[in-house]
Write a protein that holds these residues in place. Sequence first.
Motif, PDB file in Angstrom:
ATOM      1  N   SER A 262       0.826  -1.187   0.236  1.00  0.00           N
ATOM      2  CA  SER A 262       0.164  -0.047   0.051  1.00  0.00           C
ATOM      3  C   SER A 262       0.965   1.451   0.110  1.00  0.00           C
ATOM      4  CB  SER A 262      -0.899   0.082   1.426  1.00  0.00           C
ATOM      5  OG  SER A 262      -1.509   1.243   1.239  1.00  0.00           O
ATOM      6  N   LEU A 263       1.931   1.137   0.676  1.00  0.00           N
ATOM      7  CA  LEU A 263       3.053   2.312   0.785  1.00  0.00           C
ATOM      8  C   LEU A 263       3.719   2.641  -0.503  1.00  0.00           C
ATOM      9  CD1 LEU A 263       4.511   1.858   4.300  1.00  0.00           C
ATOM     10  CD2 LEU A 263       3.040   3.869   3.685  1.00  0.00           C
ATOM     11  N   ILE A 264       3.976   1.662  -1.174  1.00  0.00           N
ATOM     12  CA  ILE A 264       4.716   1.666  -2.301  1.00  0.00           C
ATOM     13  C   ILE A 264       3.517   2.035  -3.397  1.00  0.00           C
ATOM     14  CG2 ILE A 264       5.423   0.595  -4.372  1.00  0.00           C
ATOM     15  CD1 ILE A 264       6.948  -1.543  -2.401  1.00  0.00           C
ATOM     16  N   ASP A 265       2.346   1.632  -3.322  1.00  0.00           N
ATOM     17  CA  ASP A 265       1.400   2.221  -4.517  1.00  0.00           C
ATOM     18  C   ASP A 265       1.111   3.630  -4.312  1.00  0.00           C
ATOM     19  OD1 ASP A 265       1.151  -0.328  -5.566  1.00  0.00           O
ATOM     20  OD2 ASP A 265      -0.821  -0.817  -4.397  1.00  0.00           O
ATOM     21  N   GLN A 266       0.858   4.083  -2.806  1.00  0.00           N
ATOM     22  CA  GLN A 266       0.809   5.498  -2.417  1.00  0.00           C
ATOM     23  C   GLN A 266       1.923   6.359  -2.930  1.00  0.00           C
ATOM     24  OE1 GLN A 266       0.086   6.098   1.716  1.00  0.00           O
ATOM     25  NE2 GLN A 266       0.216   8.500   1.385  1.00  0.00           N
ATOM     26  N   ALA A 267       3.114   5.943  -2.708  1.00  0.00           N
ATOM     27  CA  ALA A 267       4.214   6.784  -3.505  1.00  0.00           C
ATOM     28  C   ALA A 267       4.500   6.603  -5.024  1.00  0.00           C
ATOM     29  CB  ALA A 267       5.657   6.055  -2.509  1.00  0.00           C
ATOM     30  N   ARG A 268       3.895   5.732  -5.322  1.00  0.00           N
ATOM     31  CA  ARG A 268       4.160   5.272  -6.935  1.00  0.00           C
ATOM     32  C   ARG A 268       3.056   6.596  -7.422  1.00  0.00           C
ATOM     33  NH1 ARG A 268       4.300   0.544  -7.772  1.00  0.00           N
ATOM     34  NH2 ARG A 268       6.374   0.239  -8.170  1.00  0.00           N
ATOM     35  N   ALA A 269       2.165   6.790  -6.864  1.00  0.00           N
ATOM     36  CA  ALA A 269       0.871   7.608  -7.379  1.00  0.00           C
ATOM     37  C   ALA A 269       1.357   8.981  -7.184  1.00  0.00           C
ATOM     38  CB  ALA A 269      -0.264   7.325  -6.705  1.00  0.00           C
ATOM     39  N   SER A 270       2.307   9.250  -6.372  1.00  0.00           N
ATOM     40  CA  SER A 270       2.692  10.795  -6.072  1.00  0.00           C
ATOM     41  C   SER A 270       4.192  10.918  -7.105  1.00  0.00           C
ATOM     42  CB  SER A 270       3.107  10.910  -4.703  1.00  0.00           C
ATOM     43  OG  SER A 270       1.924  10.641  -3.890  1.00  0.00           O
ATOM     44  N   GLY A 271       4.488   9.883  -7.742  1.00  0.00           N
ATOM     45  CA  GLY A 271       5.812   9.966  -8.543  1.00  0.00           C
ATOM     46  C   GLY A 271       6.941  10.153  -7.840  1.00  0.00           C
ATOM     47  N   VAL A 272       6.857   9.260  -6.694  1.00  0.00           N
ATOM     48  CA  VAL A 272       8.134   8.906  -5.721  1.00  0.00           C
ATOM     49  C   VAL A 272       8.906   8.011  -6.635  1.00  0.00           C
ATOM     50  CG1 VAL A 272       8.782   8.025  -3.566  1.00  0.00           C
ATOM     51  CG2 VAL A 272       7.182   9.569  -3.637  1.00  0.00           C
ATOM     52  N   ARG A 273      10.262   8.158  -6.655  1.00  0.00           N
ATOM     53  CA  ARG A 273      11.190   7.112  -7.147  1.00  0.00           C
ATOM     54  C   ARG A 273      12.136   6.423  -6.332  1.00  0.00           C
ATOM     55  NH1 ARG A 273      14.448  10.171 -11.301  1.00  0.00           N
ATOM     56  NH2 ARG A 273      15.319   8.225 -11.842  1.00  0.00           N
ATOM     57  N   LEU A 274      12.127   7.219  -5.138  1.00  0.00           N
ATOM     58  CA  LEU A 274      12.971   6.566  -4.061  1.00  0.00           C
ATOM     59  C   LEU A 274      12.331   6.594  -2.793  1.00  0.00           C
ATOM     60  CD1 LEU A 274      15.885   5.367  -2.687  1.00  0.00           C
ATOM     61  CD2 LEU A 274      16.388   7.934  -2.537  1.00  0.00           C
ATOM     62  N   LEU A 275      11.896   5.359  -2.300  1.00  0.00           N
ATOM     63  CA  LEU A 275      11.231   5.285  -0.880  1.00  0.00           C
ATOM     64  C   LEU A 275      12.046   4.675   0.145  1.00  0.00           C
ATOM     65  CD1 LEU A 275       8.370   5.529   0.310  1.00  0.00           C
ATOM     66  CD2 LEU A 275       7.918   2.974  -0.609  1.00  0.00           C
ATOM     67  N   ALA A 276      11.988   4.869   1.270  1.00  0.00           N
ATOM     68  CA  ALA A 276      12.770   4.442   2.649  1.00  0.00           C
ATOM     69  C   ALA A 276      11.592   3.928   3.705  1.00  0.00           C
ATOM     70  CB  ALA A 276      13.708   5.625   3.043  1.00  0.00           C
ATOM     71  N   LEU A 277      11.588   2.741   3.647  1.00  0.00           N
ATOM     72  CA  LEU A 277      10.914   1.971   4.691  1.00  0.00           C
ATOM     73  C   LEU A 277      11.757   1.878   5.864  1.00  0.00           C
ATOM     74  CD1 LEU A 277       9.371  -0.690   2.284  1.00  0.00           C
ATOM     75  CD2 LEU A 277       8.038   1.220   3.493  1.00  0.00           C
ATOM     76  N   PRO A 278      11.060   1.644   7.247  1.00  0.00           N
ATOM     77  CA  PRO A 278      11.929   1.725   8.410  1.00  0.00           C
ATOM     78  C   PRO A 278      12.625   0.241   8.734  1.00  0.00           C
ATOM     79  CG  PRO A 278       9.478   2.385   8.672  1.00  0.00           C
ATOM     80  CD  PRO A 278       9.341   1.772   7.313  1.00  0.00           C
ATOM     81  N   GLU A 279      13.397   0.518   9.544  1.00  0.00           N
ATOM     82  CA  GLU A 279      14.058  -0.875  10.280  1.00  0.00           C
ATOM     83  C   GLU A 279      13.241  -1.686  10.542  1.00  0.00           C
ATOM     84  OE1 GLU A 279      17.058  -1.607  14.066  1.00  0.00           O
ATOM     85  OE2 GLU A 279      16.273   0.273  13.701  1.00  0.00           O
ATOM     86  N   ALA A 280      13.603  -3.027  10.410  1.00  0.00           N
ATOM     87  CA  ALA A 280      12.671  -4.180  10.614  1.00  0.00           C
ATOM     88  C   ALA A 280      11.286  -4.105  10.226  1.00  0.00           C
ATOM     89  CB  ALA A 280      12.699  -4.138  12.028  1.00  0.00           C
ATOM     90  N   CYS A 281      10.993  -3.706   9.205  1.00  0.00           N
ATOM     91  CA  CYS A 281       9.550  -3.480   8.410  1.00  0.00           C
ATOM     92  C   CYS A 281       9.226  -4.861   7.928  1.00  0.00           C
ATOM     93  CB  CYS A 281       9.581  -2.477   7.529  1.00  0.00           C
ATOM     94  SG  CYS A 281      10.458  -2.736   5.764  1.00  0.00           S
ATOM     95  N   LEU A 282      10.080  -5.807   7.817  1.00  0.00           N
ATOM     96  CA  LEU A 282       9.764  -7.332   7.441  1.00  0.00           C
ATOM     97  C   LEU A 282       9.826  -7.957   8.706  1.00  0.00           C
ATOM     98  CD1 LEU A 282      11.276  -7.649   3.974  1.00  0.00           C
ATOM     99  CD2 LEU A 282       9.070  -7.185   4.326  1.00  0.00           C
ATOM    100  N   GLY A 283       8.781  -7.981   9.552  1.00  0.00           N
ATOM    101  CA  GLY A 283       8.655  -8.982  10.650  1.00  0.00           C
ATOM    102  C   GLY A 283       8.885  -8.206  11.886  1.00  0.00           C
ATOM    103  N   GLY A 284       8.902  -7.036  12.031  1.00  0.00           N
ATOM    104  CA  GLY A 284       8.932  -5.975  13.448  1.00  0.00           C
ATOM    105  C   GLY A 284      10.330  -6.219  14.017  1.00  0.00           C
TER     106      GLY A 284
END
Length: 279
Positions: free
Chosen positions: A26-48
């Motif tokens: 969902s975050l990638i889709d939201q960013a892509r819709a805004s024209g974002v080409r570089l997206l930084a997700l948080p530490e440990a976002c895969l599994g907490g």
Amino acid sequence: MSSLRMAAVAAPFDRDLEADFARISSLIDQARASGVRLLALPEACLGGYLANLDGGAAGPPALALDGPEIRRLAALAGDMVVTAGYCEDAGDRLYNSVVCVHGDGVLGNHRKVHQPLSEDATYWAGNEFAAFDTPVGRLGMMICYDKAFPEAARSLALDGAEIVVCVSAWPGSRTNAAADLTQDRWKRRFDLFDRARALENQIVWLSANQSGTFGDLRFVASAKVVDPGGEIVSDTGVREGLAVAEFDVRQALETARRSMSHLRDRRPEAYEDLAATRC
């Protein structure tokens, strides 16, 4: 020269890997819709992240760098460049790592070097900082406590990083905690490190962080984009969200370094033994 639209995320993640992937998608889709080409997700976002920092909590699921989860992340990224934190399964060792992916696969991987409190009860420490080339420019990556050490960001800048992405699971203070996170002393440190590292190296800085709570920890969010002059251009505050900004990165670096270039004006001979000094 051309501009680059980029974003840093503040969002909650936990042990439910499928739910984490749904949120990331969902975050990638939201960013892509805004024209974002570089997206930084948080530490440990895969599994907490860890449920506490006292060394007694079970860690997140261990994922191989060449495993199906990272391939899935790359497929979601598609034409974007995405960084995401995960627990790296390196055979007989686990690392707190951040991976950079594109639709073509893995572009870079960093293992957290500096470990706070009892994090070393779960993870081994990494041992290097290295920049790498991507479709959006030369990037460097670090994780959370790494940014408290000026040598880390400086190493990446000297290796040609134009943008440094720092992913975090940075909590509020555990002692004398502020009821209002905006007044929390660990949040102030988080923000100061982000601005100082950008300014002293005259680089673009993306800072992603977990939000909400997990286990004993309450995260300060505060995802942001900082320009090479140390000014916060976009910031989520202490809430979940995306901090979005757009730069002509190379022009921003050239402008910041035109008269006083901190990298050019260094005098390494005056502090060449610094790395060997022990307190």
